[in-house]
Enzyme design. Sequence first.
Site: not given
Ligand code: IVH
Length: 668
Positions: A37-38, A83, A119
């Site tokens: 790779y390098d 959010s 999440k």
């Molecule tokens: S979907 C409309 N999927 O959680 C927003 N968010 O509390 C759709 N996050 O701002 C977000 N893992 O930064 C989504 N698998 C995931 C996620 C995720 C982390 C975070 C994201 C969002 C926040 C909302």
Amino acid sequence: MKLEEAERLIEKLREEINYHNYRYYVLNAPVISDEEYDGLMRRLMELEGQFPELITPDSPTQRVGAPPREGFATVTHSIPMLSLQDARNEEEIREFDARTKRFLGLNQGDLIEYVAEPKFDGLSCEVAYRNGRFSLASTRGDGVVGEDVTPNVKTIRTVPMRLLNGKDIPSYLEVRGEVLMRRADFERLNRDLLRRGEKPFANPRNAAAGSLRQLDPNITAQRPLDFVAWGVGIVEGMEFKSHWKGLSVLEELGFKVSQPRRQCHGIEEVLAFYRTLERERDDFQYELDGVVIKVNSLELWEKLGTTARSPRWALAAKFKPRQKTTRIVDVSYNVGRTGTITPVAILEPVEVGGVTVSRASLHNFDEVERLDVRIGDTVLIQRAGDVIPEVVMVIKDKRTGREKGISSPERCPVCGAQAVKEGAYYKCVNVSCPAKLVQAIKHFASRRAMDIEGLGGKTAELLVERGIVRDLAQIYYLTLEELLSLPGFAMKSAQNLLEAIERSKRPTLARFIYAMGIPNVGEYNAQVLARYLGTWKRLEEVSLEELMAIRGIGPETARGVISFFQEKRNRNTVERMFKSGLIIQEERRGESPLLDKTVVFTGALSSMSRDEAKALVEGLGGTVSNSVSRKTDLVVVGENPGSKYQRAQQLGIKTIDEGEFLRLVGKA
Ligand code: IVH
């Protein structure tokens, strides 16, 4: 070379490098060696050096090196980054499902198809691609306007600079995901920051955010960040009908995508996934704080729409929080199996993540100092999996002035022997302290100490549990009957062990010193002490000043030796060993075969690491050098030796193999 030819070559190299980046960083499955790779990178850099007009911003050579900036420019998200609505328990998750069905006019008995994914607790970020090329990266900001972090995100290896060449590439694509730091990387980063006298981060999330939002992208480049995609913003020139399909497409385009994820028919399947993930959350390299549940069909997304703050088609099902605040009412001391004395905070009981917590580890006394924690303080505590909870920080605003400092222990709380500082820890000096006797026996009998074959951890445990061995010397008074009374021992094995114990009665001084487990005395120090002092009796009588004057012996080791002999029980233990017929093979100082010799190692050793071998040589008064010269006295040749071996032969320097080396240093 002509410009066209260079351009063709450069293109080909970039494509190859991008592919190998993807194999290495996204799939964790490289197909070429680091050297290869390098080599590719070097060739690309050379060509770009010759033809600077061919350098493009998405070249793999351009990931790092952008200059620091004055501030961040702003980016308005074309689709706001909303959010998520929260749920804190299963009831609220079921309620979300019922609400969604009501909104869609479905029967409560109908099953909605969902996608469930972790999440991730990081920082959300949007990365845009124009005709398959990375063009812009921005933070979420307030959801409408974020910060332009393009040069910073460019340094994250899991963010492709070009979309993988599959069938279709969208003409414009916004990928949304989380910038993360692995827990292990976070801890390593904090250790480095502390070592440099800088402020550590409170958790991996803050570390990821702090690392991404650096005005100098060169700092970001040194931070181990990762990007995991969980959705898209605007997509042009490509279509898909479900969220699940969208994620698969992102995977095909070369992104690391939320894993594990599951398509679920109905909310019960989602709940099963949620329970499993919560149970296994500590097995993940990243912090997870819940499960995100999304309706799968994008057509239903349209129907459901969004409220001002969050979409109706998604839910953040949070795990139980594992941080709480409480008060420290007292401190007690815990003695571990190695004799390490750790301070433990006694807490006003609180419920954290489903269990009542009344004690939390303070780890060690450097940590007590770093946290500036006192009895009476209100503190933030955290529980992570099975490990005992720890104190994360002190809430200093809550101080009343009546808090009491936490002192380091002077004595072992189990046996009352002296406590000696060893690095950040205090250790009990009594070799036979009940708290550490099992470990002490195991160490004493280990191969590099007294080398008593057949006396491993399991036997040591049995001997101590049954009260047969109460101090280390008792090993030399074991009887056949006692051994036969242990489960797993038959006549033959018992006799073998007794013979091995008998054979161990002629140790070298260095081995014996090492075997006794004196605080701050490892194998290397044991050799230095043996070489300089020559006899056990001299070691017993030596003064602190004399010890400190020995080259290679530091103040902590010197204090370890002195306190060891101040403990009467240790002197008795050794005395009883001598009475059993144990005789140290006294080595005369200066007789070391390696005294003032320069040794070079080449190739791998099978019985020890390079560091261990180096320690052995130094312990015998020699020095280890990395290259062979006329000044080299001896070259030790291991498995697959390098060019040093040839060089030694050219210069006519003596070479020996590993077996000879072990005999020379008295380890064979
Ligand atoms: S979907 C409309 N999927 O959680 C927003 N968010 O509390 C759709 N996050 O701002 C977000 N893992 O930064 C989504 N698998 C995931 C996620 C995720 C982390 C975070 C994201 C969002 C926040 C909302």
